[in-house]
Design a protein around this motif. Structure first.
Motif, PDB file in Angstrom:
ATOM      1  N   SER A   1       0.715  -1.654  -0.092  1.00 15.66           N
ATOM      2  CA  SER A   1       0.079  -0.118   0.158  1.00 15.66           C
ATOM      3  C   SER A   1       0.660   1.756  -0.310  1.00 15.66           C
ATOM      4  CB  SER A   1      -1.536   0.160   1.252  1.00 15.66           C
ATOM      5  OG  SER A   1      -2.023  -1.155   1.677  1.00 15.66           O
ATOM      6  N   GLU A   2       2.288   1.443   0.906  1.00 19.93           N
ATOM      7  CA  GLU A   2       3.014   2.185   0.652  1.00 19.93           C
ATOM      8  C   GLU A   2       3.284   2.764  -0.085  1.00 19.93           C
ATOM      9  OE1 GLU A   2       2.351   0.174   2.978  1.00 19.93           O
ATOM     10  OE2 GLU A   2       2.432   0.662   4.928  1.00 19.93           O
ATOM     11  N   THR A   3       3.719   1.036  -1.105  1.00 16.98           N
ATOM     12  CA  THR A   3       4.498   1.424  -3.009  1.00 16.98           C
ATOM     13  C   THR A   3       3.137   2.614  -3.757  1.00 16.98           C
ATOM     14  OG1 THR A   3       5.406  -0.337  -2.158  1.00 16.98           O
ATOM     15  CG2 THR A   3       5.257   0.569  -4.562  1.00 16.98           C
TER      16      THR A   3
ATOM     17  N   LEU B   1      10.903  -8.941  -6.674  1.00 11.13           N
ATOM     18  CA  LEU B   1      11.705  -7.813  -5.561  1.00 11.13           C
ATOM     19  C   LEU B   1      11.886  -8.077  -4.483  1.00 11.13           C
ATOM     20  CD1 LEU B   1       9.959  -4.129  -7.466  1.00 11.13           C
ATOM     21  CD2 LEU B   1      11.826  -6.054  -8.162  1.00 11.13           C
ATOM     22  N   PRO B   2      13.069  -7.282  -4.082  1.00 10.30           N
ATOM     23  CA  PRO B   2      13.623  -8.158  -2.378  1.00 10.30           C
ATOM     24  C   PRO B   2      13.371  -6.005  -1.646  1.00 10.30           C
ATOM     25  CG  PRO B   2      15.534  -7.920  -4.111  1.00 10.30           C
ATOM     26  CD  PRO B   2      13.863  -8.030  -4.655  1.00 10.30           C
TER      27      PRO B   2
ATOM     28  N   ARG C   1      15.557   0.724  -0.466  1.00  9.22           N
ATOM     29  CA  ARG C   1      14.730   0.559  -1.641  1.00  9.22           C
ATOM     30  C   ARG C   1      14.472   1.782  -2.310  1.00  9.22           C
ATOM     31  NH1 ARG C   1      15.347  -4.483  -4.330  1.00  9.22           N
ATOM     32  NH2 ARG C   1      16.291  -3.414  -5.902  1.00  9.22           N
ATOM     33  N   ASN C   2      14.523   1.842  -3.222  1.00  8.19           N
ATOM     34  CA  ASN C   2      12.752   3.317  -4.124  1.00  8.19           C
ATOM     35  C   ASN C   2      11.856   2.469  -4.389  1.00  8.19           C
ATOM     36  OD1 ASN C   2      11.108   4.884  -4.754  1.00  8.19           O
ATOM     37  ND2 ASN C   2      12.642   6.497  -4.419  1.00  8.19           N
ATOM     38  N   LEU C   3      10.842   1.581  -4.095  1.00  4.87           N
ATOM     39  CA  LEU C   3       9.907   0.588  -4.768  1.00  4.87           C
ATOM     40  C   LEU C   3       8.545   1.168  -5.305  1.00  4.87           C
ATOM     41  CD1 LEU C   3       8.714  -1.667  -1.206  1.00  4.87           C
ATOM     42  CD2 LEU C   3      11.040  -2.046  -3.729  1.00  4.87           C
ATOM     43  N   ALA C   4       9.227   2.275  -5.569  1.00  9.59           N
ATOM     44  CA  ALA C   4       8.535   3.136  -6.940  1.00  9.59           C
ATOM     45  C   ALA C   4       8.438   3.475  -8.137  1.00  9.59           C
ATOM     46  CB  ALA C   4       7.420   3.878  -5.846  1.00  9.59           C
TER      47      ALA C   4
END
Length: 306
Positions: A160-162, A263-264, A269-272
């Motif tokens: 959800s944060e991503t 994706l680990p 790490r900037n997942l977005a």
């Protein structure tokens, strides 16, 4: 098994109920529509009684040329216990023999002012959507650069944060927490949010927010075709993750295989941004540009030259 009641079709298309009212709760189990031309001629050997029957100008014109006894016989065979409904197009007059047979068998006879071809197309599309195989999974569905990305992973991994970060970057939310998926075509899956949680996003520590209210109507979509699955998992130092992208993993949803990336997740790490790049790379592959494959070929050429 998915099913649609005849009454739902009547209400959706605002059809006129001529007779057979006691059968409006009959179930429609197939999206196929039958135009019983051969049956009007007396050939009922392969009569698909389980389909909605559509009678247009051609069928009724031929029917009118038959004798009284033949007309009664045809309609008695047309109206069966399995037949969900009979629809008359173009607002044509309903034959008396059909009214009598439908009342006896309890088959609803409906009428529309639309032409046969148009009416058949509309009803078929409606039934295909309603009767399509469906499933519901835990995840988040977002529209990133026109690519439907389904984020999956354990609770608390940051889905959800991503999605929130992606919305802030101009992309659109389709569903959070629960994604309803239906098989819209042979290789096409469409996802949407349940009505109760549509446009809502849950952020731990903050609570539930309404994305459309906060970011505007351009930040949400009601449904989207799923093209890519990205699975988020907590970083496992003992696991070997793909570093080249040569191996394409696929996951089966209903009856369709969708490309899947893992994706680990770890601090920093900037997942977005990674999800954005994954979406652009997916589009690039569809245009015939596979960077990992090109690198592998150049590497093999360099090894051969040496």
């Amino acid at each position: 098994m998915a099913k649609v009641l005849v009454e739902e079709v009547i209400n959706h298309f605002k059809l006129e109920l001529i007779c057979g009212k006691k059968g409006i709760n009959r179930e429609i189990l197939t999206s196929d529509i039958s135009r019983p031309g051969l049956e009007m001629a007396g050939f009922f050997t392969y009569y698909p009684a389980e389909r909605v029957q559509l009678l247009g100008k051609t069928e009724l014109s031929f029917f009118a040329s038959l004798s009284k006894k033949e007309r009664e016989d045809r309609m008695n065979q047309l109206c069966t216990e399995k037949t969900p409904a009979i629809v008359i197009s173009r607002g044509l007059e309903v034959p008396e023999e059909l009214i009598e047979s439908s009342e006896k068998a309890g088959v609803p006879v409906l009428r529309s002012t639309l032409k046969s071809t148009r009416l058949s197309s509309l009803i078929t599309n409606y039934l295909e959507t309603r009767l399509a195989p469906t499933t519901s999974i835990h995840g988040v569905l977002v529209d990133v650069y026109g690519v439907g990305v389904l984020l999956t992973g354990d609770s608390g991994v940051g889905k959800s944060e991503t999605a929130l970060e992606l919305v802030k970057r101009g992309h659109r939310l389709v569903a959070d927490d629960s994604v309803e998926i239906r098989q819209a075509g042979e290789n096409e899956l469409v996802g949407n949010a349940p009505e109760l949680i549509r446009h809502l996003l849950e952020i731990r520590g903050l609570g539930i927010i309404n994305v459309m209210t906060l970011f505007g109507a351009g930040a949400v979509r009601n449904y989207k075709k799923i093209a890519l699955v990205i699975h988020l998992e907590f970083w496992d130092p003992d696991k070997v993750y793909d570093r080249l992208g040569l191996e394409e993993e696929r996951v089966k949803l209903i009856d369709t295989f969708i490309p899947r990336l893992v994706l680990p997740v770890r601090p920093g790490r900037n997942l977005a941004v990674i999800v954005e790049v994954a979406s652009m790379n997916y589009r690039l592959k569809n245009m015939g540009v596979n960077t990992a494959q090109q690198f592998s070929e150049r590497l093999n050429e360099a090894i051969r030259d040496r």
